[in-house]
Design an enzyme around this catalytic site. Sequence first.
Site, PDB file in Angstrom:
ATOM      1  N   ARG A  17      -4.795   6.620  -0.976  1.00 46.29           N
ATOM      2  CA  ARG A  17      -3.920   5.458  -0.824  1.00 46.29           C
ATOM      3  C   ARG A  17      -4.365   4.352  -1.760  1.00 46.29           C
ATOM      4  O   ARG A  17      -5.511   4.309  -2.233  1.00 46.29           O
ATOM      5  CB  ARG A  17      -3.944   4.965   0.621  1.00 46.29           C
ATOM      6  CG  ARG A  17      -5.295   4.572   1.218  1.00 46.29           C
ATOM      7  CD  ARG A  17      -5.654   3.085   1.051  1.00 46.29           C
ATOM      8  NE  ARG A  17      -4.690   2.181   1.590  1.00 46.29           N
ATOM      9  CZ  ARG A  17      -4.649   1.816   2.880  1.00 46.29           C
ATOM     10  NH1 ARG A  17      -5.560   2.273   3.742  1.00 46.29           N
ATOM     11  NH2 ARG A  17      -3.743   0.949   3.292  1.00 46.29           N
ATOM     12  N   CYS A  36       0.821  -1.205   0.000  1.00 46.48           N
ATOM     13  CA  CYS A  36       0.000   0.000   0.000  1.00 46.48           C
ATOM     14  C   CYS A  36       0.862   1.266   0.000  1.00 46.48           C
ATOM     15  O   CYS A  36       1.920   1.312   0.614  1.00 46.48           O
ATOM     16  CB  CYS A  36      -0.909   0.012   1.217  1.00 46.48           C
ATOM     17  SG  CYS A  36      -1.965  -1.441   1.354  1.00 46.48           S
TER      18      CYS A  36
END
Length: 365
Positions: free
Chosen positions: A42, A26
Amino acid sequence: MNLKKTTIGLIAIAVTTFGLSTASACTGAQVVTEDKAVINGRTVEFGVFLDTSIVVVPRGTKFTGMTTLGEGKKWTSKYASVGMILVDNEVIVDGMNEKGLVTASFYFPGYAKYSVTTKENQKISMSSSDITQWFLSMFETVDEVKTALENNEVAISPVLTPGFPPQVQPFHFIVYDRTGKSIVIEPMDGKLKVYNNPIGVITNSPTFDWHMTNLSNYVNLLAHTPDEVKVFGATVKPLGQGAGMLGLPGDFTPPSRFVRAAAFAASSIPEKTAQRGVLQMFHILNSFDIPVGVARTIEEGKIFSDYTMLTVVRDTKNLRYYYKTYEDQSIKMIDMKSFDLDGKKILRLHTKSEQQINDVSKKLK
């Protein structure tokens, strides 16, 4: 409220190893628009499928944190929130509240070590997924979160995380507020260490301070294309636009993604409006999109491939939460202002959808 946590299971071990290394890749970043809208976002990656839904959690929702000894910290939500949950565990692991506070969990393997739950700290303890909901429920600013952590108001207990493989999962956390201020919170040796985050970027291991030091290796990067130079009388010209970023790491490791995210966020030209800033953030995060197969491991004869399951963007000024998925690249939006934030139940929408391709053949003239 039924938190549906009976599937969590409890495990009373310190978090140092985590079984399968289905690593998560991530990446998070932030930009600010000309009209002072703070936009952050994100990507969500993992080596196995994560079952996700988007929820709106109203004010007044009651929560009970889970620990290895049973029930932990109890609280009632002061602020409503919107964000992502895993399976049927109705606590937000990535989201934004009605005051524009954002928090999210990111994988932190090899470094995360949660506290040992005892009878003495059980009443302030909760799981690694509970703590993000606690931040969203109770706080308006980054400074308020910092004060609560400094006062030791919470501890993370090493319980299993619903939706993930059955090992204690290692996380660290980022918090933003609508002013653009940001911190990173890392569970180290049983304590929560807090770092100021002046650039709004986060990836995974190693620790946040290491990533910030590593940026010193890339101070030569430039947004503009360098001028031609003379070398022993010969003129040497850049081969094309983008030569200022020559040497920018392009792989999918956390250090490389951290450098790229910092470079892209810092060099982006501020958009005029929040709406344009949202699209800009999606474009930045597109650079971290991982197709199935390009980042994988083989464990016990099985292939585990990280891929970008979701991309999330949050508009902290207008309280809008955007997302798209691997299967459906069309952008979807949830507007907090369109809900009764004093509602009586959590509202939910599964993220699963299929991409529709728009045939524009008949529009040609």
